[in-house]
Enzyme design. Structure first.
Site, PDB file in Angstrom:
ATOM      1  N   LEU A 130       0.690  -1.262  -0.033  1.00 11.99           N
ATOM      2  CA  LEU A 130      -0.037  -0.485   0.589  1.00 11.99           C
ATOM      3  C   LEU A 130       0.748   0.974  -0.195  1.00 11.99           C
ATOM      4  O   LEU A 130       2.218   1.080   0.497  1.00 11.99           O
ATOM      5  CB  LEU A 130      -1.021   0.025   1.535  1.00 11.99           C
TER       6      LEU A 130
ATOM      7  N   TYR B 224       8.206  22.654   8.537  1.00 16.07           N
ATOM      8  CA  TYR B 224       8.402  21.098   7.265  1.00 16.07           C
ATOM      9  C   TYR B 224       9.269  20.085   8.296  1.00 16.07           C
ATOM     10  O   TYR B 224       9.544  19.277   8.682  1.00 16.07           O
ATOM     11  CB  TYR B 224       8.848  21.526   5.894  1.00 16.07           C
TER      12      TYR B 224
END
Length: 286
Positions: A6, A151
């Protein structure tokens, strides 16, 4: 039954190339993305090369889409062998100029998305006593950088999250955790990082403006003069991810280029792959 994987964030860049690499290596790939309207490139590749890739909708900022996708795969295959947390977005803006909504968004897409996707697959991997979770971090998860404090904070959080899981969930249930730490990548990700610096069409203003000008100038210079050494292609990073998945004893941390190794060496020289630290933590607490 072939192994399945996945992958989040597969519409472009590293995610797209990772989906292709795994499919070509014989995996059943569940390639997910927030916006299915951006799936045309991947669909074309699937058709041209007859690849075993199924495209699904998944937005890492929405837990219900994560749960729905995981449940679908479990119902269909009864297992999830590998999760690759790839979805993320760049962001370069001063803390003072970032809005509350932007701060929440940076954390949701880069950190909490990893937490929620990992949480969704863990019960099944734990039950089957096997699994791999590979998370795309960044050199920004090791080194704080100008105008990237939000970030970097999210990526630092990712690193700590995975490291902590690796100390006890990993050895107890045979689940192997790794973080991949690229440097610069020539993708839409880089474009989004620059676009997310804009405030009403303007870049950093006021007293930050001359500092930001130097920052952009340095980025542009590296892109023009050092691109071959600094910036990797998405395929190069995807190949590293695939090699970790095939490694019987994978590293906790893996930089993807010589530039990334050099950039982070002051923090990684004593324990490049992170495994000594895991051993020390385990010995201390368990």
């Amino acid at each position: 039954m072939k192994k399945n994987v996945l992958i989040t964030g597969t519409s472009t860049g590293v995610g797209l190339e990772t989906a292709l690499v795994f499919a070509k290596q014989g995996y059943k790939v569940y390639a997910t993305m927030r916006n299915l309207d951006k799936s045309n490139t991947l669909k074309q590749k699937i058709k041209e090369e007859n690849l075993d890739i199924e495209i699904l909708e998944l937005d890492v900022t929405k837990q219900e889409t994560i749960s729905k996708t995981v449940e679908y795969i479990i119902t269909k295959d009864k297992k999830i062998d590998i999760l690759i947390n790839n979805a993320g977005a760049g962001f370069a803006k001063t803390l003072e100029q970032a809005s509350t909504e932007e701060i929440e968004w940076v954390n949701n897409v880069n950190y909490l998305g990893v937490v929620y996707a990992t949480k969704a697959v863990l019960p099944y991997m734990r039950k089957q006593k096997a699994g791999r979770i590979i998370t795309v971090s960044s050199v920004g998860g090791l080194i704080g950088q100008p105008f990237n404090e939000l970030y970097c904070a999210a990526k630092f959080a990712v690193e700590g999250f995975i490291e902590a899981l690796a100390t006890y969930v990993g050895p107890s249930f045979n689940i192997k955790f790794s973080v991949v730490e690229p440097g610069g990548i020539s993708t839409e990700f880089m474009k989004s990082a620059i676009s997310n610096t804009a405030i009403n069409g303007q870049f950093a203003t006021g007293e930050y403006e001359p500092i930001f000008a130097k920052y952009l100038e340095g980025n542009q210079r590296r892109a023009n003069e050092e691109a071959e050494n600094t910036y990797q292609t998405p395929l190069e990073v995807a190949t590293v991810i695939a090699s970790i998945a095939e490694n019987e004893h994978p590293p906790l941390r893996k930089r993807t280029s010589k530039w990334a190794e050099e950039f982070t060496k002051l923090k990684t020289a004593l324990d490049p792959d992170g495994l000594k630290q895991i051993q020390q933590i385990t010995k201390t607490f368990l």
